[in-house]
Design an enzyme around this catalytic site. Structure first.
Site, PDB file in Angstrom:
ATOM      1  CB  CYS A 155       2.970   3.303  -8.744  1.00 16.34           C
ATOM      2  SG  CYS A 155       4.123   3.236  -7.381  1.00 16.34           S
TER       3      CYS A 155
ATOM      4  CG  ASN B 167       3.773  -0.069  -4.024  1.00 18.84           C
ATOM      5  OD1 ASN B 167       4.010  -0.279  -5.221  1.00 18.84           O
ATOM      6  ND2 ASN B 167       3.418   1.119  -3.562  1.00 18.84           N
TER       7      ASN B 167
ATOM      8  CG  HIS C 238      -0.347   1.016  -7.711  1.00 17.18           C
ATOM      9  ND1 HIS C 238       0.633   0.052  -7.754  1.00 17.18           N
ATOM     10  CD2 HIS C 238       0.120   2.002  -6.896  1.00 17.18           C
ATOM     11  CE1 HIS C 238       1.651   0.440  -6.994  1.00 17.18           C
ATOM     12  NE2 HIS C 238       1.359   1.606  -6.461  1.00 17.18           N
TER      13      HIS C 238
END
Ligand SMILES: CC(C)(COP(=O)(O)OP(=O)(O)OC[C@H]1O[C@@H](n2cnc3c(N)ncnc32)[C@H](O)[C@@H]1OP(=O)(O)O)[C@@H](O)C(=O)NCCC(=O)NCCS
Length: 328
Positions: A115, A283, A253
């Site tokens: 990520c 996500n 994020h």
């Protein structure tokens, strides 16, 4: 010698139309809209149709960023793509993206930092810009996470979605001067998020495929603890790197709304200074920060932040974490 200054010249993002809602997931695994919204803040995610792949999303997002920057593909000196879901392991997806955009001999490579892929790639771009090696660098974060999500595992399948975001960093920039960045990793957390099979250690076989060993496994509680503390550290670190500036906004994020809210409270940041869109995308790993940045900018989120500090931060598989500080 005068230091070379650089920042953002254009941004772009793209996500598929198809939405996977919490109601859809409730029909697939033992979960509920109420549980998912309460624990994660996610209401829906975007899912890539079978005929498209990661490079298709990259091309769309990158072309929008190029258009926004008023540049042609041939103006780009380097492409760095953060992804853990490349079209194929070999060769790099960024080479296909460069060719489809119309670049000529432009260096291009993929970077796998989970990520944190986009913020890591931005840090890499910053080194080349600061050194004077390149003037325009295209950084992309893109993921087709639905291709490696286990839709029989309720602890992970509720989280992930597909999207791509892109930024053109340039010495001839419009806003968002890049002042500092950071990258860190701790392999002690190697087993917190992983794909068991599909690499050199455990090549795919019919048995491993049948056992879904190529799908993502996450230990959510461990990610939770790690993400809250790292996000606070990253933002404080960039504040310390840039002491004269007021912290105007954080573009994190999009990991989980509760994680983001908990870090925001610890930072003493007003709720309208933290950009979130996790409710609509889930996500999306390396895509989440550039998609959020692009949406925030086009939506006017930064309109009153001239001269203030905007921090992008991310944390993910590896474990990895990193940040980028921009003067808006
Ligand atoms: C995954 C995550 C949402 C789980 O939330 P949590 O509050 O930590 O929940 P827990 O794992 O402690 O599970 C609590 C209970 O809910 C259950 N549960 C897990 N997933 C569920 C779901 N989708 N629906 C209903 N119940 C669920 C668990 O089985 C557990 O039940 P038990 O108490 O009977 O054992 C959260 O940890 C998270 O978002 N972590 C970050 C993960 C991430 O995004 N990683 C990607 C890389 S950055």
């Amino acid at each position: 010698m005068t230091a070379i200054r650089f920042g953002i010249r254009g941004t772009g993002s793209w996500a598929p139309d198809k939405r996977l809602t919490n109601a859809d997931l409730s029909a697939m695994v033992d979960t509920s809209d109420e549980w998912i919204v309460q624990r994660t803040g996610i209401k829906e995610r975007r899912i890539l149709p079978p005929e498209l792949t990661t490079s298709d999303m990259c091309v769309q997002a990158a072309q929008r960023a190029l258009d926004d920057a008023g540049l042609a593909a041939t103006d780009i000196d380097l492409i760095v793509l953060g992804t853990v879901t490349p079209d194929q392991q070999v060769p790099a997806t960024s080479c296909k993206v460069a060719q489809r955009l119309g670049c000529e001999s432009t260096p291009a490579f993929d970077l796998a930092a989970g990520c944190s892929g986009f913020v890591y790639a931005s840090s890499v771009a910053a080194q080349f810009l600061r050194a004077g090696t390149y003037r325009n660098v295209l950084v992309i974060g893109a993921e087709a996470l639905s291709r490696i999500t286990n839709y029989n595992d309720r602890t992970s399948c509720i989280l992930f979605g597909d999207a791509a975001g892109a930024v053109v960093y340039s010495t001839d920039f419009e806003y968002g001067e890049l002042l500092s960045s950071s990258m860190q990793a701790d392999g002690n957390g190697y087993d917190v998020m992983y794909q068991r099979a599909g690499g050199a250690q455990r090549p795919l076989s019919a048995e491993r495929l049948a056992a879904a060993e190529h799908k993502l496994v996450i230990h959510g509680r461990e990610v939770y603890r790690f993400a809250v503390s790292r996000m606070v550290e990253l933002v404080k670190g960039e504040q310390a790197n840039n002491p004269g500036l007021t912290l105007g906004a954080v573009v994190p994020h999009q990991v989980n709304l509760r994680i983001l809210e908990s870090a925001r409270e610890k930072l003493g940041l007003a709720s309208d200074r933290l950009y979130t869109n996790i409710d609509r995308y889930g996500n999306t790993s390396a895509a989440s920060v550039p998609v959020a940045l692009d949406e925030a900018r086009r939506g006017g989120f930064f309109h009153d932040l001239d001269g203030q500090l905007v921090v992008m931060c991310a944390f993910g598989a590896g474990l990895t974490w990193g940040s980028v500080a921009l003067k808006w």
